[in-house]
Design a protein around this motif. Structure first.
Motif, PDB file in Angstrom:
ATOM      1  N   GLY A 202     -11.398  75.898  -8.284  1.00 27.83           N
ATOM      2  CA  GLY A 202     -12.719  75.432  -8.663  1.00 27.83           C
ATOM      3  C   GLY A 202     -13.260  76.228  -9.829  1.00 27.83           C
ATOM      4  O   GLY A 202     -12.819  77.344 -10.095  1.00 27.83           O
TER       5      GLY A 202
ATOM      6  N   ARG B  49     -23.765  80.109  -3.260  1.00 35.55           N
ATOM      7  CA  ARG B  49     -23.227  80.030  -1.888  1.00 35.55           C
ATOM      8  C   ARG B  49     -22.738  78.619  -1.563  1.00 35.55           C
ATOM      9  O   ARG B  49     -21.700  78.448  -0.915  1.00 35.55           O
ATOM     10  N   ALA B  50     -23.479  77.607  -2.012  1.00 36.60           N
ATOM     11  CA  ALA B  50     -23.061  76.221  -1.758  1.00 36.60           C
ATOM     12  C   ALA B  50     -21.726  75.932  -2.434  1.00 36.60           C
ATOM     13  O   ALA B  50     -20.836  75.316  -1.826  1.00 36.60           O
ATOM     14  N   TRP B  51     -21.578  76.380  -3.689  1.00 39.87           N
ATOM     15  CA  TRP B  51     -20.324  76.172  -4.404  1.00 39.87           C
ATOM     16  C   TRP B  51     -19.182  76.918  -3.704  1.00 39.87           C
ATOM     17  O   TRP B  51     -18.096  76.364  -3.510  1.00 39.87           O
TER      18      TRP B  51
ATOM     19  N   GLY C  38     -18.981  77.731  -0.619  1.00 40.19           N
ATOM     20  CA  GLY C  38     -18.693  77.045   0.635  1.00 40.19           C
ATOM     21  C   GLY C  38     -17.794  75.845   0.436  1.00 40.19           C
ATOM     22  O   GLY C  38     -16.932  75.558   1.272  1.00 40.19           O
ATOM     23  N   CYS C  39     -17.958  75.137  -0.667  1.00 33.89           N
ATOM     24  CA  CYS C  39     -17.095  73.987  -0.968  1.00 33.89           C
ATOM     25  C   CYS C  39     -15.658  74.426  -1.210  1.00 33.89           C
ATOM     26  O   CYS C  39     -14.722  73.685  -0.921  1.00 33.89           O
ATOM     27  N   LEU C  40     -15.480  75.630  -1.724  1.00 36.76           N
ATOM     28  CA  LEU C  40     -14.119  76.114  -1.986  1.00 36.76           C
ATOM     29  C   LEU C  40     -13.337  76.277  -0.693  1.00 36.76           C
ATOM     30  O   LEU C  40     -12.136  76.031  -0.657  1.00 36.76           O
ATOM     31  N   THR C  41     -14.011  76.697   0.367  1.00 36.23           N
ATOM     32  CA  THR C  41     -13.314  76.894   1.637  1.00 36.23           C
ATOM     33  C   THR C  41     -12.875  75.571   2.248  1.00 36.23           C
ATOM     34  O   THR C  41     -11.977  75.542   3.073  1.00 36.23           O
ATOM     35  N   GLU C  42     -13.517  74.468   1.838  1.00 33.98           N
ATOM     36  CA  GLU C  42     -13.157  73.150   2.351  1.00 33.98           C
ATOM     37  C   GLU C  42     -11.940  72.565   1.638  1.00 33.98           C
ATOM     38  O   GLU C  42     -11.317  71.640   2.147  1.00 33.98           O
ATOM     39  N   LYS C  43     -11.627  73.079   0.475  1.00 33.81           N
ATOM     40  CA  LYS C  43     -10.477  72.563  -0.279  1.00 33.81           C
ATOM     41  C   LYS C  43      -9.182  73.070   0.362  1.00 33.81           C
ATOM     42  O   LYS C  43      -9.096  74.185   0.828  1.00 33.81           O
ATOM     43  N   LYS C  44      -8.195  72.230   0.347  1.00 34.91           N
ATOM     44  CA  LYS C  44      -6.909  72.630   0.894  1.00 34.91           C
ATOM     45  C   LYS C  44      -6.143  73.401  -0.182  1.00 34.91           C
ATOM     46  O   LYS C  44      -5.853  72.870  -1.244  1.00 34.91           O
TER      47      LYS C  44
END
Length: 69
Positions: free
Chosen positions: A6, A53-55, A57-63
């Motif tokens: 990202g 923090r929102a951005w 957090g999205c990184l942890t959702e990516k495989k």
């Protein structure tokens, strides 16, 4: 090879009272900010921690896929 998952840009923090190697550059930045109405006698903090923090957090959702060597 490491590949980023990202990329994002966020505001930063400037403290003109601290001295560093690139004082000439920041001197020009300081003058520009002052001309735009910023008070450079105190630190300028444009960081948006909620957005960061929102951005993140999205990184942890990516495989995350391992890169083949």
């Amino acid at each position: 090879m490491i590949k980023p998952v990202g990329l994002a840009y966020f505001g930063g923090y400037l403290d003109f009272s601290s001295k560093g190697r690139i004082d000439r550059f920041f001197g020009a930045v300081k003058k520009d900010l002052e001309s735009k109405g910023f008070d450079t006698s105190k630190p300028i903090d444009q960081r948006d921690w909620a957005a960061i923090r929102a951005w993140a957090g999205c990184l942890t959702e990516k495989k995350l896929q391992p890169v083949a060597a």
